[in-house]
Write a protein that holds these residues in place. Structure first.
Motif, PDB file in Angstrom:
ATOM      1  N   PHE A 131     -17.683 153.410  78.735  1.00  0.00           N
ATOM      2  CA  PHE A 131     -16.346 153.309  78.007  1.00  0.00           C
ATOM      3  C   PHE A 131     -15.316 154.347  78.689  1.00  0.00           C
ATOM      4  CE2 PHE A 131     -18.245 151.007  74.918  1.00  0.00           C
ATOM      5  CZ  PHE A 131     -19.447 151.297  74.577  1.00  0.00           C
ATOM      6  N   THR A 132     -14.993 154.009  80.093  1.00  0.00           N
ATOM      7  CA  THR A 132     -13.975 154.779  80.665  1.00  0.00           C
ATOM      8  C   THR A 132     -12.581 154.356  80.171  1.00  0.00           C
ATOM      9  OG1 THR A 132     -13.766 152.967  82.477  1.00  0.00           O
ATOM     10  CG2 THR A 132     -15.259 154.905  82.889  1.00  0.00           C
ATOM     11  N   ASP A 133     -12.715 153.193  79.716  1.00  0.00           N
ATOM     12  CA  ASP A 133     -11.193 152.812  78.774  1.00  0.00           C
ATOM     13  C   ASP A 133     -11.901 151.579  77.685  1.00  0.00           C
ATOM     14  OD1 ASP A 133     -11.652 150.504  80.515  1.00  0.00           O
ATOM     15  OD2 ASP A 133     -10.221 150.988  81.638  1.00  0.00           O
ATOM     16  N   THR A 134     -11.088 150.757  77.268  1.00  0.00           N
ATOM     17  CA  THR A 134     -11.468 149.806  76.424  1.00  0.00           C
ATOM     18  C   THR A 134     -11.289 148.461  77.176  1.00  0.00           C
ATOM     19  OG1 THR A 134      -9.200 149.480  75.557  1.00  0.00           O
ATOM     20  CG2 THR A 134     -10.766 150.867  74.319  1.00  0.00           C
ATOM     21  N   SER A 135     -11.252 148.355  78.288  1.00  0.00           N
ATOM     22  CA  SER A 135     -11.354 146.966  79.231  1.00  0.00           C
ATOM     23  C   SER A 135     -12.603 146.087  78.435  1.00  0.00           C
ATOM     24  CB  SER A 135     -11.251 147.363  80.527  1.00  0.00           C
ATOM     25  OG  SER A 135     -10.219 147.900  81.059  1.00  0.00           O
ATOM     26  N   GLY A 136     -12.101 145.003  78.369  1.00  0.00           N
ATOM     27  CA  GLY A 136     -13.035 143.985  78.047  1.00  0.00           C
ATOM     28  C   GLY A 136     -13.502 143.770  76.492  1.00  0.00           C
ATOM     29  N   TRP A 137     -13.335 144.931  75.800  1.00  0.00           N
ATOM     30  CA  TRP A 137     -13.830 145.065  74.537  1.00  0.00           C
ATOM     31  C   TRP A 137     -12.858 144.527  73.571  1.00  0.00           C
ATOM     32  CZ3 TRP A 137     -18.890 146.091  73.774  1.00  0.00           C
ATOM     33  CH2 TRP A 137     -19.418 146.642  74.703  1.00  0.00           C
ATOM     34  N   ALA A 138     -13.448 143.816  72.738  1.00  0.00           N
ATOM     35  CA  ALA A 138     -12.524 142.979  71.601  1.00  0.00           C
ATOM     36  C   ALA A 138     -12.879 143.352  70.179  1.00  0.00           C
ATOM     37  CB  ALA A 138     -12.566 141.699  71.670  1.00  0.00           C
ATOM     38  N   ALA A 139     -12.156 143.851  69.167  1.00  0.00           N
ATOM     39  CA  ALA A 139     -12.778 144.327  67.882  1.00  0.00           C
ATOM     40  C   ALA A 139     -12.249 143.152  67.019  1.00  0.00           C
ATOM     41  CB  ALA A 139     -12.132 145.610  67.309  1.00  0.00           C
ATOM     42  N   MET A 140     -13.396 142.974  65.935  1.00  0.00           N
ATOM     43  CA  MET A 140     -13.053 141.961  64.726  1.00  0.00           C
ATOM     44  C   MET A 140     -12.813 142.970  63.610  1.00  0.00           C
ATOM     45  SD  MET A 140     -15.601 138.811  65.550  1.00  0.00           S
ATOM     46  CE  MET A 140     -14.872 138.019  64.053  1.00  0.00           C
ATOM     47  N   ARG A 141     -11.881 142.731  62.753  1.00  0.00           N
ATOM     48  CA  ARG A 141     -11.370 143.249  61.537  1.00  0.00           C
ATOM     49  C   ARG A 141     -11.554 144.958  61.832  1.00  0.00           C
ATOM     50  NH1 ARG A 141     -12.334 140.312  56.960  1.00  0.00           N
ATOM     51  NH2 ARG A 141     -13.206 138.143  57.443  1.00  0.00           N
ATOM     52  N   GLY A 142     -11.004 145.308  62.913  1.00  0.00           N
ATOM     53  CA  GLY A 142     -10.853 146.773  63.102  1.00  0.00           C
ATOM     54  C   GLY A 142     -10.112 146.834  64.772  1.00  0.00           C
ATOM     55  N   THR A 143      -9.979 148.189  64.936  1.00  0.00           N
ATOM     56  CA  THR A 143      -9.488 148.551  66.301  1.00  0.00           C
ATOM     57  C   THR A 143     -10.566 149.398  67.136  1.00  0.00           C
ATOM     58  OG1 THR A 143      -8.550 150.731  65.501  1.00  0.00           O
ATOM     59  CG2 THR A 143      -7.170 148.380  65.602  1.00  0.00           C
ATOM     60  N   VAL A 144     -10.131 149.107  68.507  1.00  0.00           N
ATOM     61  CA  VAL A 144     -11.098 150.087  69.511  1.00  0.00           C
ATOM     62  C   VAL A 144     -10.240 151.035  70.245  1.00  0.00           C
ATOM     63  CG1 VAL A 144     -13.115 148.828  69.315  1.00  0.00           C
ATOM     64  CG2 VAL A 144     -11.359 148.360  70.909  1.00  0.00           C
ATOM     65  N   SER A 145     -10.637 152.223  70.454  1.00  0.00           N
ATOM     66  CA  SER A 145     -10.095 153.336  71.345  1.00  0.00           C
ATOM     67  C   SER A 145     -10.978 154.047  72.069  1.00  0.00           C
ATOM     68  CB  SER A 145      -9.060 154.084  70.753  1.00  0.00           C
ATOM     69  OG  SER A 145     -10.003 155.086  69.816  1.00  0.00           O
ATOM     70  N   ALA A 146     -10.784 154.457  73.322  1.00  0.00           N
ATOM     71  CA  ALA A 146     -11.835 155.083  74.161  1.00  0.00           C
ATOM     72  C   ALA A 146     -11.312 156.578  74.724  1.00  0.00           C
ATOM     73  CB  ALA A 146     -12.126 154.199  75.447  1.00  0.00           C
ATOM     74  N   GLU A 147     -12.207 157.517  74.744  1.00  0.00           N
ATOM     75  CA  GLU A 147     -11.797 158.834  75.151  1.00  0.00           C
ATOM     76  C   GLU A 147     -13.078 159.532  75.455  1.00  0.00           C
ATOM     77  OE1 GLU A 147      -9.349 160.997  72.340  1.00  0.00           O
ATOM     78  OE2 GLU A 147      -9.090 162.700  73.494  1.00  0.00           O
ATOM     79  N   ASN A 148     -13.034 160.049  76.659  1.00  0.00           N
ATOM     80  CA  ASN A 148     -14.154 161.188  76.921  1.00  0.00           C
ATOM     81  C   ASN A 148     -15.615 160.337  77.035  1.00  0.00           C
ATOM     82  OD1 ASN A 148     -12.348 163.324  77.250  1.00  0.00           O
ATOM     83  ND2 ASN A 148     -12.910 164.064  75.183  1.00  0.00           N
TER      84      ASN A 148
END
Length: 755
Positions: A593-610
């Motif tokens: 999880f260097t970032d959210t590249s490639g990830w998709a959320a259903m009924r929600g959101t995704v974020s990446a940190e550290n």
């Protein structure tokens, strides 16, 4: 028209067999009539052997009983002329279904005698007159030769006629003689008849003989008359031929005289001169022209002979080439090339330029290089403190440590006064302490037995101290790990100072090359449910004796080290260890999880940190609706192991799954306590070729709930161990995922593990 019979043969009329002349264009057309109704629906081509042409034939006409094809002939089809070999072929949708017999045609040659006058020489009036005179002389000579031939022919005919007349006369005389003989025979017969009254048979015989002679005499007479007539005709013809010959000879003589008069009147000169009212013979002109060369615009006669050798030399010189001036020394501004000897001398005082490097102030000696090679990779400078302090983790100078110890153990003999140098020396020789070396957590070894005790602890990951013998041995064995190879050479040949990771192997033959001191080879592989059959090929270098076996379902490593085997024999010392490097194929490409590249959320959101991904619920769902996924291809029938560290904002269940086309949940259903990092793992054999992988929250979901994830891994066990050899106990694999501590790219290796 050319008739093609059902038997494939062709009937070619003689007038159609001759098809024109070379260099004609559309000189002829030919028609082929095909009688076989089975061929009416096909397309036809004509092959011409001489020119390798293939001609499409067009339909000229068609009825219920015949099909007529037209061939338009051009000069290209005739080629060089002569016999043209052709063959008719029928095609059905591009496939050949029938062909005729070979047909031959005759293409006549034509006379191509076009006189083109040269632009460099225009025919003068004199040359035209001379040409006409020459033509008249040649014509006269031809007429004279023809007349002479006619005269000779007439004489020959007259001679033949005379011979024929002589032969006719001889034949007439012979006939007359025969008639006379016949008359005499008749008289003799008559006399014989009178005297042969007594013999009727003899009389009749004489009578018949006389009649026969009479008939022969008559026939000879007719032949003689015919021969005489032929002789008379031949003589008449001979007379006619002789008259014609005399006429021809007389005409030829007259023509010759006229030509001679014209020739004499022209006064043709046999040499060239400066006169303007004379004619010159062709020979004179030819002789004069033979001493001349043709004038070409822009060219003149050369002062020197241009030899073949000079032409070849010139051809070897590049276009626009110039004379090359070669300098004998290297200068700053010259653009000329330099002699090799000058360059060699200049280079002798130079070294090659390497980016980022320059000349060294000091010579880098062999001993310094060897000294540097003994320093471990990534070694750092050791900072040595000059005094003992409470918080420093650096080692201390021996002199400073000695001073501190000296202060602790020296007892002053004279209270309240400073010690002298001699007193300190005496105290140094009588240190009142017992010195021990700690060899374990609860054991120590005495070093010096005196009145006091000094214990130096073993070094730990948190504190400095002495290093133990076992740790020293491990440190000595550490080497910089080279690149990992995934396959051996032809015939299993290995390379020195390489590590091979060969994955699952049912049988393995290893062939090391020759080596030298310090060389090693590591061969890592995985043994499946059936132990790997391991063997060695010592054809290149000798191998030591070995006594080990490979067990099932384990990672293993064979190590080769070059050294002395016995006496003066050197070769590879072979050792073996289990639990070598495992080859993973991590399928989650952004699992750290260097970032959210490639990830998709259903009924929600995704974020990446550290390196932590946070999934926040925006709409509470039931079943598998609250989840986040990443494109990831899994294979039906393969067994997979999954691992991740998760933390939830409220106690709830967390599951791994693969989806699309179907949702496949891994074999665990764990309830995670709130706000605690928890390792979850599981395995599953896939049913479908799914294309997505991720984590879901099956129930007890509320808007704004969060799920934090790090170190998400999905490993293909079938790839690692082979189909049917996947371990039932995956604790080692899942433990490896936990120990790695972060995600990594596809198809990488990690260091050896201990059970």
């Amino acid at each position: 028209m050319i008739i093609i019979n059902r038997s494939r043969s062709a009937v070619i009329p003689e007038k159609d067999r001759h098809i024109g002349f070379v260099n004609d264009n559309l000189v002829e057309t030919r028609l082929f009539e095909i009688k076989d109704a089975n061929l009416f629906g096909f397309s036809f081509k004509l092959d011409i052997e001489n020119t390798s042409d293939v001609v499409d034939l067009t339909t000229y006409s068609q009825s219920e009983t015949s099909l007529v094809l037209e061939w338009n002939i051009t000069s290209e089809m005739i080629g060089e002329g002569g016999i043209l070999k052709t063959q008719l072929r029928a095609f059905d949708s591009g496939e050949k279904v029938w062909h005729s017999d070979i047909m031959e045609f005759i293409a006549e040659k034509s006379v191509d005698a076009v006189n083109v006058l040269s632009n460099e020489h225009t025919v003068s009036e004199f040359e035209q007159i001379e040409a006409r005179v020459q033509a008249a002389m040649l014509s006269t000579e031809a007429d004279a030769a023809s007349a002479l031939e006619s005269k000779n022919t007439a004489a020959a005919k007259a001679s033949e006629a005379a011979s024929s007349a002589l032969a006719a006369s001889v034949s007439a005389a012979s006939a007359s003689s025969s008639a006379s003989s016949a008359s005499e025979s008749a008289q003799t017969a008559l006399g014989g008849a009178s005297s042969a009254l007594a013999s009727e048979t003899s009389a009749r015989a004489y009578s018949q003989s006389s009649g026969t002679y009479a008939d022969n005499a008559y026939a000879s007479s007719v032949t003689a008359e015919s021969a005489a007539s032929d002789a008379a005709m031949s003589r008449a013809n001979a007379i006619i031929y002789a008259g014609k010959a005399e006429e021809y000879a007389e005409s030829a003589a007259q023509n010759a005289e006229a030509v001679q008069e014209i020739y004499d009147s022209l006064q043709i000169k046999q040499t060239t001169g400066s006169g303007t009212d004379c004619l010159m013979s062709q020979k004179a002109i030819t002789d004069a022209l033979s001493e001349k060369v043709d004038i070409i615009q822009g060219k003149v006669l050369s002062d020197n002979n241009y030899t073949t050798a000079e032409k070849e030399k010139l051809s070897g010189i590049e276009a626009q080439a110039t004379k090359t001036v070669i300098d004998s020394t290297i200068t700053e501004n010259s653009e000329n090339p330099v002699k090799s000897s000058a360059i060699y001398g200049a280079l002798a005082g130079k070294v090659d330029i390497i980016q980022g490097k320059g000349l060294s102030d000091n010579n880098y000696t062999t001993s310094e290089k060897e000294k540097l090679s003994e320093i471990e990779a990534q070694a750092t400078k050791t900072v040595i403190d000059s005094a003992v302090t409470e918080n420093s983790e650096n080692p201390v100078k021996s002199s400073a440590l000695y001073t501190q110890l000296y202060k602790k153990v020296v007892r002053y003999d004279v209270a309240g006064t400073d010690t002298t140098a001699q007193e300190r020396m005496n105290a140094r020789n009588n240190i009142g302490a017992e010195v021990y070396l700690q060899t374990g957590e609860s054991t120590k070894e005495k070093i010096q037995e005196t009145g006091r005790m000094l214990i130096i602890p073993l070094a730990t990951s948190e504190k400095c101290g002495l290093i133990g013998s076992s740790d020293k041995s491990k440190l000595d064995e550490l080497k910089v790990r080279p690149d990992v190879e995934t396959q051996t050479g032809e015939g299993g040949l290995l390379c020195v100072n390489k590590i091979y990771n060969l994955g699952l192997q049912t049988s393995l033959t290893l062939k090391p090359p020759a080596g030298r001191y310090g060389d090693f080879i590591d061969v890592e592989f995985i043994s499946g449910a059936s132990p790997t059959a391991l063997s060695f090929d010592a054809s290149c270098a000798e191998i030591s004796d070995y006594d080990f076996t490979v067990t099932a379902n384990c990672a293993a490593c064979v190590r080769f080290e070059w050294g002395r085997l016995y006496e003066s024999r050197y070769g590879w010392l072979v050792t073996f260890r289990k639990n070598g490097i495992l080859r993973f194929n991590q399928l989650i490409e952004n699992g750290n999880f260097t970032d959210t590249s490639g990830w998709a959320a259903m009924r929600g959101t995704v974020s990446a940190e550290n390196n932590v991904l946070t999934y926040t619920i925006t709409e509470a769902g039931t079943g598998n609706n609250n989840r986040f996924l990443l494109p990831c291809s899994v294979i039906a029938g393969h067994k997979y192991a999954a691992y991740a560290l998760v933390k939830t904002s409220a106690e709830k269940k967390v599951r791994f799954l693969c989806s699309t086309p179907t949702s496949e949940v891994f074999s665990f259903d764990t309830t995670i306590p709130a706000n605690e990092w928890t390792a979850i793992s599981g395995t599953r054999t896939m049913v479908d070729d799914d294309t997505m992988a991720g984590i879901m929250l099956p129930d007890n979901n509320t808007v704004s709930d969060t799920l934090e994830v790090k170190n998400f891994m999905l490993v293909d066990l079938t790839y690692m161990f082979g189909e049917g050899n996947e371990p039932s106990d995956t604790s080692l694999i899942l433990d490896a995922c936990a120990k790695i501590g972060h995600s990594f790219d596809k198809y990488q290796n990690f260091a050896p593990l201990e059970n």
